[in-house]
Motif scaffolding. Structure first.
Motif, mmCIF file in Angstrom:
data_model
loop_
_atom_site.group_PDB
_atom_site.id
_atom_site.type_symbol
_atom_site.label_atom_id
_atom_site.label_comp_id
_atom_site.label_asym_id
_atom_site.label_seq_id
_atom_site.Cartn_x
_atom_site.Cartn_y
_atom_site.Cartn_z
ATOM 1 N N LYS A 181 0.740 1.708 -7.519
ATOM 2 C CA LYS A 181 -0.544 2.239 -7.031
ATOM 3 C C LYS A 181 -0.367 3.608 -6.380
ATOM 4 O O LYS A 181 -0.872 3.876 -5.286
ATOM 5 N N ASN B 69 -7.706 1.506 -6.430
ATOM 6 C CA ASN B 69 -6.417 0.987 -5.990
ATOM 7 C C ASN B 69 -5.457 0.763 -7.160
ATOM 8 O O ASN B 69 -5.124 -0.359 -7.513
ATOM 9 N N SER C 126 0.849 -1.189 0.000
ATOM 10 C CA SER C 126 0.000 0.000 0.000
ATOM 11 C C SER C 126 0.883 1.236 0.000
ATOM 12 O O SER C 126 2.048 1.182 0.439
ATOM 13 N N THR D 170 -10.567 -1.318 -4.728
ATOM 14 C CA THR D 170 -10.407 -0.054 -4.010
ATOM 15 C C THR D 170 -9.291 -0.158 -2.975
ATOM 16 O O THR D 170 -8.933 -1.251 -2.534
ATOM 17 N N ARG D 171 -8.735 0.979 -2.612
ATOM 18 C CA ARG D 171 -7.679 1.019 -1.595
ATOM 19 C C ARG D 171 -8.288 0.591 -0.259
ATOM 20 O O ARG D 171 -9.312 1.153 0.159
#
Ligand SMILES: Cc1ncc(C[n+]2csc(CCOP(=O)(O)OP(=O)(O)O)c2C)c(N)n1
Ligand code: SF4
Ligand SMILES: [Mg+2]
Lengths: 383, 276
Positions: free
Chosen positions: A231, B66, A208, B12-13
């Motif tokens: 991302k 994402n 992330s 999605t994140r």
């Protein structure tokens, strides 16, 4: 075949704008977007022909806003991107110069300055944009601006502009003008392996963006270039170090403004270049860009007349060479600031110098005409 | 207790748990149509770069989706996306933004991108208003409507965006409303697969601003209005202009093949490099 050669090693007799285009290619530039404007057009014209031969892309956009935005987009996918324009185009680009600053995008902007304000005189050079490139977009920020004094330096400093843009993730301006853009002089292009430039650092994979620091590192964060599965989240709105928008935390707001500024200011010793030959001088002629040629000639004449005159040239105008100007002021009696405008850099110079020496400004005898060395000399004699 | 996970959650994140839209806004329907199209085409999110401008609609991909997302300045996402696409010709580059963003301040980039026929998918959410700034007139606001900045009714004529983009040169253009999410999803799938400039004009309800000024009321009333006032393009072609006043023409307006810019640029580079 030479038409496809990347670096045109050898000695040439060409225009400054030609040298700028070749400097960009030597630096590895592979994306240029622009909109035609005098006196900058020849840079884009040449790149339109040259870029496809070295695996690059040239795009003529619908306006200068489209030019800077597409160049920023290309930079985010890993291209070495550039746009080229003159004053009116810079005025149109301002909002997105701020975008490039706020998103820490490497970008080179060639500004072949012309006589203003407004549509002014297209083919006459004037150092018209010295402040607007540094202060013209809203908010507080720092960019880098380099001032060439010759076609050779339009080659050399274009390469340096790419190196600095990549190293610091910041827009870098080359502040040429119509005079050197259109002037023909000898240009020496070195061997390809001598024109190696710095490359941006690229972010590493993570699950992330929250596991990475993509922005706001004063030591320059590795860039999360698009297309690699990183991302990345990129916004010019106030964001944290991960790039996530945050419009409520005052500490984040502070960092969002301050860290991109510190990133440049903390590295100013690496960025700032000046040429100082004022050892023993009582009088310093302070200048940048095209006017430096007159300053040097005037200093030569003055020395022949027994005056202790030296020159001080700012190759980097932004970040402002404050420390260097302060040191100079402490070693001379009088500082004469020469600019081909009504004194755009003068207030910044005076602020650093006035505590230690006398400082005054001298524009050209007629605006848009480069200072006549005799005119500078007569001013020194009258002083 | 069984935990049910939304089938589109994987796109999605994970740390984004809220969106910024008002209850009843059409943005959610359009966002679902986009993600469903990607899902049905079995694409990976990493095959996409999303670019958006400024406005409520421009928040669809950022920060939610994402993958690489570029949230740009007001009116400019197509210009940014042009550089992204030319530098990354093998990725799907999708622009998502509002009618004010793409057709007012950014109108020049819209028509020129269509003229260039660059392979972008543009999802233009047309809510007939400036939602984010509080209900001002947009170039899409129907003539005569009273808004915050046209308190005596708009005197200007409104844009008919999809036909304009067709005339400008797009390869694919379709208009649907949020009452037609399945058709919209189908068109988005086609637009993504289209090699060329593709526009989806998504008529979307803004109950908070447009609903208020138009007195159309709440989201459900606005959707009913879309239902009642939509006319399929085939039928519309045989109707008199007066009969089409106040109607929304929906369907595919163009679907053609022609040379596309990012591929042309690649071909030119290849040709020039081979000529060495
Ligand atoms: C240069 C500039 N001008 C004005 C604004 C203010 N602004 C933000 S959003 C917006 C309108 C957005 O309308 P639209 O694109 O239709 O999006 P919506 O909110 O309706 O989805 C405006 C004018 C801005 N951000 N930047
Ligand atoms: S203001 Fe209108 S467009 Fe914006 S989120 Fe609310 S309902 Fe949607
Ligand atoms: Mg709108």
């Amino acid at each position: 075949m030479s038409r496809n050669k990347k670096v045109l090693t050898g000695t040439h007799f060409e225009m400054g704008n030609w040298a700028c285009a070749e400097g960009a290619i030597a630096a590895g530039c592979n994306f240029v977007a622009g909109y035609p404007i005098t006196p900058a057009s020849e840079v884009a014209n040449r790149l339109a022909a040259r870029l496809p031969r070295v695996n690059g892309t040239f795009l003529q956009t619908e306006d200068e806003i489209g030019a800077i935005c597409s160049a920023i987009g290309a930079s985010w996918v890993g291209c070495k991107a550039m746009t080229v324009t003159s004053g009116p185009g810079i005025s149109l680009m301002q909002e997105n110069i701020g975008f490039a600053v706020a998103t820490e995008t490497p970008l080179v902007i060639i500004d072949v300055q012309r006589f203003g304000p407004s549509t002014g005189v297209p083919s006459v050079g004037l150092a018209a944009d010295m402040v607007q490139v540094a202060r013209g977009s809203h908010g507080d920020y720092q960019i880098i601006a380099l001032s060439p004094e010759s076609p050779q330096e339009m080659f050399d400093l274009t390469i340096r502009a790419f190196s600095l843009a990549e190293a610091y993730r910041v827009p870098v301006f080359l502040m040429a003008d119509g005079f050197i853009g259109h002037m023909r002089e000898q240009i020496v292009i070195p061997e390809e392996d001598r024109t190696k430039i710095k490359q941006r650092k690229i972010a590493e994979q993570s699950v992330s963006v929250l596991d990475r620091r993509d922005f706001l590192d004063v030591k320059v964060a590795p860039m999360p270039v698009f297309g690699l599965g990183l991302k990345a989240h990129v916004t010019s709105s106030c964001h944290d170090e991960h790039g996530m928008r945050n419009l409520s935390d005052p500490a984040v707001m502070h960092t969002y403004v301050m860290n991109p500024i510190k990133k440049i200011v903390n590295h100013r010793d690496d960025i700032v270049q000046v040429e100082d030959d004022c050892i023993d001088a009582e009088v310093a002629l302070v200048s940048y860009g095209t006017v430096s040629r007159s300053a040097r000639a005037a200093a030569g004449l003055a020395r022949k007349n027994g005056l202790k005159v030296g020159t001080f040239r700012m190759l980097t105008c932004w970040p402002f060479p404050d420390k260097e100007i302060r040191q100079l002021a402490e070693n001379v009696e009088y500082m004469l600031v020469l600019e081909n405008n009504t004194g755009q850099m003068y207030p910044y110079i005076k602020a650093e110098a006035a505590h230690a020496c006398r400082v005054s400004f001298l524009g050209p005898q007629t605006l848009g005409q480069i200072h006549d060395p005799e005119y500078i000399l007569s001013h020194l004699n009258r002083r | 207790m069984t935990v049910s996970i939304h089938p589109l959650k994987k796109y999605t994140r994970s740390h984004i748990t809220r969106t910024t839209t008002c209850p009843g806004c059409g943005i959610g329907i359009v966002s679902q149509a986009i993600l469903r199209a990607i899902d049905e085409l079995e694409f990976n999110m990493d095959d996409f770069v999303f670019v958006s401008g400024i406005g409520c609609s421009a928040w669809i991909p950022s920060p939610l989706y994402n993958t690489d997302t570029l949230h740009t300045t007001h009116g400019r996402p197509i210009a940014f996306a042009t550089g992204v696409k030319l530098g990354l010709p093998n990725k799907n580059v999708m622009v998502i933004s509002g009618d004010g963003d793409l057709a007012a301040i950014g109108g020049n980039h819209l028509i020129h991108a269509a003229r260039r026929n660059i392979n972008l998918t543009v999802i233009l959410l047309n809510n007939g208003i400036y939602g984010m700034t509080g209900g001002q007139t947009a170039p899409t606001t129907p003539r005569g409507l009273t808004t915050i900045t046209s308190p005596y009714g708009t005197m200007e004529h409104n844009f008919d965006i999809t036909p304009m983009v067709v005339t400008a040169g797009a390869s694919y253009a379709a208009r649907w409303t949020t009452y037609h999410p399945r058709q919209m999803t189908r068109s988005i799938k086609k637009a993504i697969q289209k090699k060329g400039f593709a526009l989806i004009e998504a008529m979307s309800q803004c109950p908070v601003q447009y609903g208020r000024v138009s007195k159309l009321g709440k989201a459900v009333d606005m959707l009913k209005d879309f239902k009642v006032n939509s006319v399929k393009i085939n039928k519309a072609r045989n109707m008199e202009p007066e009969a089409l006043l106040g109607k929304i023409v929906i369907g595919e307006f163009v679907d053609i093949e022609k040379a596309e810019l990012s591929e042309e640029c690649m071909n030119l580079r290849r040709k020039m490099m081979e000529a060495m």
